[in-house]
Design a protein around this motif. Sequence first.
Motif, PDB file in Angstrom:
ATOM      1  N   LEU A 124       0.830  -1.144  -0.072  1.00 23.32           N
ATOM      2  CA  LEU A 124       0.102   0.171  -0.116  1.00 23.32           C
ATOM      3  C   LEU A 124       0.839   1.143  -0.123  1.00 23.32           C
ATOM      4  O   LEU A 124       0.375   2.274  -0.580  1.00 23.32           O
ATOM      5  CB  LEU A 124      -0.999  -0.092   1.143  1.00 23.32           C
ATOM      6  N   ARG A 141       1.995   1.626  -3.440  1.00 22.56           N
ATOM      7  CA  ARG A 141       0.848   2.385  -4.329  1.00 22.56           C
ATOM      8  C   ARG A 141       0.681   3.715  -3.900  1.00 22.56           C
ATOM      9  O   ARG A 141       0.341   4.431  -5.050  1.00 22.56           O
ATOM     10  CB  ARG A 141      -0.488   1.528  -3.684  1.00 22.56           C
ATOM     11  N   GLU A 142       0.792   4.215  -2.588  1.00 19.55           N
ATOM     12  CA  GLU A 142       0.636   5.494  -2.475  1.00 19.55           C
ATOM     13  C   GLU A 142       1.656   6.414  -3.166  1.00 19.55           C
ATOM     14  O   GLU A 142       1.293   7.456  -3.585  1.00 19.55           O
ATOM     15  CB  GLU A 142       0.439   5.796  -0.853  1.00 19.55           C
ATOM     16  N   ASP A 175       0.431   6.656  -6.786  1.00 17.54           N
ATOM     17  CA  ASP A 175      -0.653   7.460  -6.828  1.00 17.54           C
ATOM     18  C   ASP A 175      -0.161   8.883  -6.848  1.00 17.54           C
ATOM     19  O   ASP A 175      -0.464   9.765  -7.473  1.00 17.54           O
ATOM     20  CB  ASP A 175      -1.503   7.209  -5.647  1.00 17.54           C
ATOM     21  N   GLY A 176       0.841   9.067  -5.787  1.00 16.96           N
ATOM     22  CA  GLY A 176       1.189  10.639  -5.574  1.00 16.96           C
ATOM     23  C   GLY A 176       2.101  11.054  -6.793  1.00 16.96           C
ATOM     24  O   GLY A 176       1.934  12.234  -7.540  1.00 16.96           O
TER      25      GLY A 176
END
Lengths: 356, 356
Positions: free
Chosen positions: B161, B164-165, B168-169
Amino acid sequence: MDHPDLVESSSRGLRHAEEALERYFVLAKRRAEQWGDGYLKLWNVIEQNTSGGKRFRPRMVMTAYVSLGGDDLPAAGQLAAAYEMLHTALIVHDDVIDRDFVRRGIPNVSGSYRDQATTAGFATPAAEHRGMSVAVIAGDLALSGAYGLVDRTGADDVTRLRLRELLDGAVSASAAGELADVDFSLRPEAPTVDEVVDMERLKTAVYSFEAPLQSGAVLAGADDATVTALGEFGRLIGIAYQIVDDVLGVFGDERSTGKSTIGDLREGKRTVLVSYASTREEWMRVRELFGSPALEEDGAEKIRAVLEECGARAYTEALARDYANRAWEALTSPSIPVATRDELRPIVANVLERAR
Amino acid sequence: MDHPDLVESSSRGLRHAEEALERYFVLAKRRAEQWGDGYLKLWNVIEQNTSGGKRFRPRMVMTAYVSLGGDDLPAAGQLAAAYEMLHTALIVHDDVIDRDFVRRGIPNVSGSYRDQATTAGFATPAAEHRGMSVAVIAGDLALSGAYGLVDRTGADDVTRLRLRELLDGAVSASAAGELADVDFSLRPEAPTVDEVVDMERLKTAVYSFEAPLQSGAVLAGADDATVTALGEFGRLIGIAYQIVDDVLGVFGDERSTGKSTIGDLREGKRTVLVSYASTREEWMRVRELFGSPALEEDGAEKIRAVLEECGARAYTEALARDYANRAWEALTSPSIPVATRDELRPIVANVLERAR
């Protein structure tokens, strides 16, 4: 797609999809704030372009999930929201490709940003380019959002990877369908009926029906046979739906569909109607009108008359009914539980009704 | 970006990124085959547009990962490959936005598909639109690929996660930077130096330096302080790198950069050089030339002369050196282990050298 009266299937649990979308946008906008007003505003425009739809794909997810006994509605809501974000991503980029600045009578992302630039005094080409540039960015963000949501259902690793594969497959199918559509426009001859059906299945049916239904089933823990059977149903009803949609795009009641019946003819949209008609002699009378940006209502009437006369309308409606009937048959698969069947039958009935 | 001689940092483990990319394309093409030759061909074009680069972002991932003691090189390779696919997605869409059909002297995705349509006899606007349409699709597929790869490192849920962040960022920052860049082009006045630096950081530095370095560190199990310190280093060196890149885009040696030194001036690219110059009286002499599609080498020479004369070049190079020096300082953080510091210092030295 997205005619209101075609989406009256179960809305059980739909609230959870709405809540997941709301949460998603709250977080996205919170992150966006740090990077300036312009970026925050873009997120507001993406949110506006995500709301107001009929939540067709979330309904498919929730219907499969709930009817198959799933009981973690917030988890399913995340999954349902992922397919709504995917829908936003695909229509925003599809509008860039089609150079459309309006959707359902309202400026889309490209349109909002174009209009703003026009108001600021920019010439049309620069304003349009700006609108399309921002729409490319917005679609990327929505696609990224779909991936973000699909992974936050809290499912175990095996389930999570299957959900990811379904999403990847849907993105890939949509791309293949969009590519086929772009390529049709460069070919001198019209595509065949089979080619149009394949294109529409890939471009729309997979991500709107097959993948959402299968994803809902996977998250509910359904067995493989059920997931496969729902995929088959989704494929058939998705194709039927899209064919009917094309007929309504030319012959529909604008008041009920909310869509002009001249747009598809003016842009030369490749549909089953036109593929069939283009093999008939009568078509020669209107082929110059079809796809002409200058097409007006009298010309559109002439095309419609030819589509009726040469049998294209009757053929197309029969084809849609055939797919819908096969979808109905697919629902009788012993792998689909009665509760699920009962939830999905109204969708078939609705498509059949609209295909006269 | 991507000047060969700026990327001579550690290539340890890079082979694993190459292998992950190869595996990714084998699988993607296997799926694509079922949907027709045209779609398979698109995947080949995406693969071509992904190869040949210097694997800058994968190097950042692997450098951080290996120097911080990570020993699952295939896992890190997947992660590194994700950032390469993100790079492909962003440059393909950036080229759509900039209406560029060539990258490093070779037709890009838009260019390949435009040229094919031109050869088939289509007029330029239709051929260009076709090229850009396919590039929108291709970028979506590459972005989807980045998400597919980042999740397949086999890391535990918490690590996954966080990765993933970071991705995404990076997507979100790049979008914010691209949006700012689009908006600059619509403002009558030039953006300020600070605005350009912010835009470049968001558009390029985050996804090229900060996020790959931090991701490699997270996967290696580094503590939060190390991840934060590497992010700070990445931000500073990324900005320095981009500022130098802009200087080289106007004053560089085309033979070593592989990039024309007239392109940026012709397209009116908003850089620190120009932001600084536009506040100086001398700029009035060349402002009409800047951004003119008709600009030729004699005009470009005039602009270069003004950029030197008004101090813009000296100011910009000093600014790049300042950021690079701050990056060097950031590397002395006690949170960055010596091994990592030693791997990253050559990058700083290289930027400093190129900033004269």
